[in-house]
Design an enzyme around this catalytic site. Structure first.
Site, mmCIF file in Angstrom:
data_model
loop_
_atom_site.group_PDB
_atom_site.id
_atom_site.type_symbol
_atom_site.label_atom_id
_atom_site.label_comp_id
_atom_site.label_asym_id
_atom_site.label_seq_id
_atom_site.Cartn_x
_atom_site.Cartn_y
_atom_site.Cartn_z
ATOM 1 N N HIS A 53 0.839 -1.200 0.000
ATOM 2 C CA HIS A 53 0.000 0.000 0.000
ATOM 3 C C HIS A 53 0.879 1.257 0.000
ATOM 4 O O HIS A 53 1.999 1.240 0.528
ATOM 5 C CB HIS A 53 -0.910 0.017 1.233
ATOM 6 C CG HIS A 53 -2.075 -0.921 1.151
ATOM 7 N ND1 HIS A 53 -3.119 -0.911 2.048
ATOM 8 C CD2 HIS A 53 -2.367 -1.900 0.255
ATOM 9 C CE1 HIS A 53 -3.994 -1.842 1.719
ATOM 10 N NE2 HIS A 53 -3.565 -2.472 0.639
ATOM 11 N N GLU A 55 0.857 3.932 1.795
ATOM 12 C CA GLU A 55 1.299 4.427 3.105
ATOM 13 C C GLU A 55 2.506 3.648 3.632
ATOM 14 O O GLU A 55 3.451 4.234 4.163
ATOM 15 C CB GLU A 55 0.163 4.330 4.128
ATOM 16 C CG GLU A 55 -1.097 5.103 3.761
ATOM 17 C CD GLU A 55 -2.135 4.233 3.059
ATOM 18 O OE1 GLU A 55 -1.773 3.505 2.099
ATOM 19 O OE2 GLU A 55 -3.313 4.280 3.452
ATOM 20 N N CYS A 83 -6.312 1.778 5.696
ATOM 21 C CA CYS A 83 -6.858 0.508 6.190
ATOM 22 C C CYS A 83 -6.221 0.205 7.553
ATOM 23 O O CYS A 83 -5.315 0.916 7.991
ATOM 24 C CB CYS A 83 -6.542 -0.607 5.182
ATOM 25 S SG CYS A 83 -4.816 -1.158 5.209
#
Lengths: 145, 145
Positions: A53, A55, A83
């Site tokens: 992801h 991030e 998430c």
């Protein structure tokens, strides 16, 4: 355009790179002392990495840049609500604040499905500010659904 | 020693490697079709990576090995209850089940501080079985506190 919107624009540019690779278009940047120190976009499909992801990748780049796992006085701008994995990584990396573009109804862990950053007491608290360039970030993520 | 204990022993061996590097001693292995396909230990301090927890590293290795971000029919054995970041990574990687040695009172996200794996409906559910070699796993983590 204020400073928050300027940095979210940079995150949206990252999301655009993900979109071009047929990834779910999420992008983020990490800012320290008013400067972007790390940029990343979702690369899960391309790299076949469940942890790929935006991030997580941006946090890892910032750790390398600062030569520390503690991202003190760093702020993240991300186009879509993190998430649970990514919200947990924000806590673990000691990021001080996260600016979020729009909500993720399915897996958002910063207020939508749950609120890891504000409803629990961990050893670090991350401040949350939502809806920076919300309309644009919402339009961005809807491109693929 | 049954099969679950045998795999937890391998996770404990990984934790021992972390301890030798003066890391918080957490280790894990990922098993598919009765065989270990990935091993890792916490390396946060050594690699200066906020995401360098044993579980994240093991998931990334397993993704490489299987050439897929979907770790279908894979199970994880981990000596300490995963934090929110790592519990989120279990969901994201589609791991079917996690076997946990002992609870983490501070950041445990599989039943202690919260239960990401059983209290929320995400697009994948991870089964949880706790307290495999609990005494040994508890003694292991207490070495450093």
């Amino acid at each position: 355009m204020n400073e928050n919107e300027k940095f979210m624009k940079s995150a949206l540019k990252e999301a655009e790179k993900a979109f071009e690779k047929e990834e779910i278009p999420v992008g983020c940047v990490i800012v320290k002392d008013g400067k972007i120190i790390s940029r990343a976009h979702n690369s899960k499909e391309t790299t076949k990495n469940a942890c790929g992801h935006a991030e997580i990748l941006a946090i890892q780049k910032a750790c390398k840049k600062l030569n520390s796992w503690r991202l003190l006085d760093c702020e993240m701008y991300v186009t879509l609500e993190p998430c649970p994995m990514c919200a947990g990584a924000l806590i673990n990396s000691r990021i001080s604040k996260v600016y979020i573009g729009t909500d993720d109804e399915k897996t958002g862990a910063c207020g939508t499905k749950l609120n890891l950053l504000e409803d629990y007491k961990f050893n670090h608290n991350v401040q949350v500010q939502k809806y920076i360039l919300q309309e644009e970030c919402s339009r961005n993520i809807k491109k693929i659904f």
